[in-house]
Write an enzyme that holds these catalytic residues in place. Structure first.
Site, PDB file in Angstrom:
ATOM      1  N   GLU A 189      -1.517  -5.132  -4.878  1.00 13.26           N
ATOM      2  CA  GLU A 189      -2.447  -5.914  -4.502  1.00 13.26           C
ATOM      3  C   GLU A 189      -3.809  -5.499  -4.775  1.00 13.26           C
ATOM      4  OE1 GLU A 189      -1.025  -6.340  -0.447  1.00 13.26           O
ATOM      5  OE2 GLU A 189       0.640  -7.312  -0.735  1.00 13.26           O
ATOM      6  N   GLU A 297       5.956  -9.742  -3.658  1.00 10.17           N
ATOM      7  CA  GLU A 297       6.144 -10.066  -2.471  1.00 10.17           C
ATOM      8  C   GLU A 297       5.877 -11.222  -1.912  1.00 10.17           C
ATOM      9  OE1 GLU A 297       3.726  -7.264   0.209  1.00 10.17           O
ATOM     10  OE2 GLU A 297       4.044  -5.910  -0.994  1.00 10.17           O
TER      11      GLU A 297
END
Ligand code: BMA
Length: 376
Positions: A189, A297
């Site tokens: 991320e 995710e």
């Protein structure tokens, strides 16, 4: 005169050689045979369907924890997911359990169970800040990476953290003592800025330096040969944006991204087209660079939308070439991403489950992803 038998044998050898060349190898030249097989099989399997994954699936669910064999996904569908996500956060701090309370010895046993069932394990790592170890991943200190490389003490500390990761990875063994191949997904991320390795806190060069240092340490210094390396961003706008901090084809086996559905009242919901666009960009990158691609995710917290699985997730992953899609953890009654029996979206989840190209454990077990590719 060569006999027909000789000609046929030569042809067969050529065919086999061609098959072997066409196989995609892990970036680590010393990867174990099972890791090489996994790499090849992930490429092959992505053509058949998308594996369904869930974080901490075997560890706990809504209203229960550490009950052997239990899983919320299985409670609803009758089947385990095909991909099992785990997080190593706080292993580096010498803790017995990770940041979400999962004991590392149990995590190892559950990863072994997932492997024994024929599924895939993937590990993320919410590590603390090596400059100031009391601070977590969510520390937003600028220039951490830059300082790390000029601070001998901090760098030694970071290396010792990598050694703990290496020891854990090398402790993942199957019944014959073989190393269990897993996906390792560090520094995720990073197109967002909530972690100390995020975009606003380091330059692309610094991020890449940290990545290469990490992967090189694991494979060269620590001799860890059972990892496939996953590079996964958060939201991104274009191919260039995605690749801005890409550490290079020699440092990545799998490309992915994390994305959560967070609808906001009064705002048009463009999650499906936006995410599908990202998947298409990822597909282009994967195809060009010969990497498998995955949604590493995702989820809608508490899944209040009863048709979320077929209205939202399915159009995103359908015919996408994705290797897998991993739903986040069922951590609390107000923080879960897959249904449990009776949950609002449970019935619709069954419809996703019934799709022939969404793969759960039984179909993936049949594929024997750790075994060599057979001529089909
Ligand atoms: C977040 C949340 C947190 C958790 C973290 C790491 O998305 O689930 O509760 O600590 O991931 O697993």
């Amino acid at each position: 005169m060569p006999t027909i038998k000789t000609i046929l044998s030569c042809f067969l050898i050529l065919l086999l050689l061609h098959g072997a060349c066409a196989q995609v190898k892990p970036v680590n030249p010393k990867a174990t045979p099972e890791t090489r097989n996994l790499c090849t099989n992930l490429h092959r399997l992505a053509k058949k369907g998308v594996m369904f994954g869930h974080q901490d699936d075997l560890a706990y669910g809504v209203g229960w924890a550490y009950e052997a064999g239990r899983s919320d996904v299985k409670a609803v569908t009758g089947e385990y997911p095909a991909v099992f996500g785990w997080d190593l956060g706080e292993l580096e701090m010498g803790q017995q359990a990770n940041l979400d309370g999962v004991p590392f010895d149990k995590m190892r046993a559950m990863a072994q169970q997932a492997y024994a069932m024929g599924g895939l394990n993937t590990f993320s790592w919410h590590l603390h800040n090596p400059l100031e170890p009391t601070k977590t991943s969510w520390d937003k200190e600028d220039t951490t990476i830059k300082q790390l490389f000029s601070d001998k003490k901090a760098l030694a500390r970071y290396k010792s953290w990598l050694a703990t990761v290496a020891t854990f990875m090398k402790s993942l063994k199957g019944p014959e003592g073989e190393l269990i191949p897993v996906v390792f997904r560090p520094f995720h991320e990073h197109t967002g800025s909530w972690f100390w390795w995020g975009r606003d806190h380091c330059t692309p060069d610094e991020y890449i330096k940290l990545w290469r240092f990490t992967v090189d340490y694991l494979r060269k210094e620590a001799n860890v040969n059972n990892l496939l390396i996953a590079y996964s961003t958060d939201r991104f706008n274009s191919k260039e944006d995605y690749l801005e901090r890409y550490p290079g084809d020699d440092y990545v086996d799998l490309v992915g991204f994390d994305i959560y559905h967070r609808p906001r009242a009064g705002t048009a919901d463009t999650f499906v087209p936006d995410t599908r666009r990202m998947v298409e960009t990822l597909r282009e990158i994967g195809q060009e660079r010969n990497k498998v691609w995955a949604i590493t995710e995702t989820g809608l917290e508490m899944i209040p939308d009863e048709n979320w699985w077929t209205d939202t997730l399915l159009p995103i992953v359908k015919d996408s070439g994705l290797s897998y899609v991993l739903l986040w953890r069922n951590g609390r009654p107000d923080h879960y991403y897959t249904p449990y029996p009776g949950q609002t979206s449970a019935r619709n989840f069954m419809e996703l489950y019934r799709q022939p190209d969404i793969l759960f454990i039984n179909e993936v077990a049949k594929e024997q992803i750790y075994k060599p590719l057979k001529l089909k």
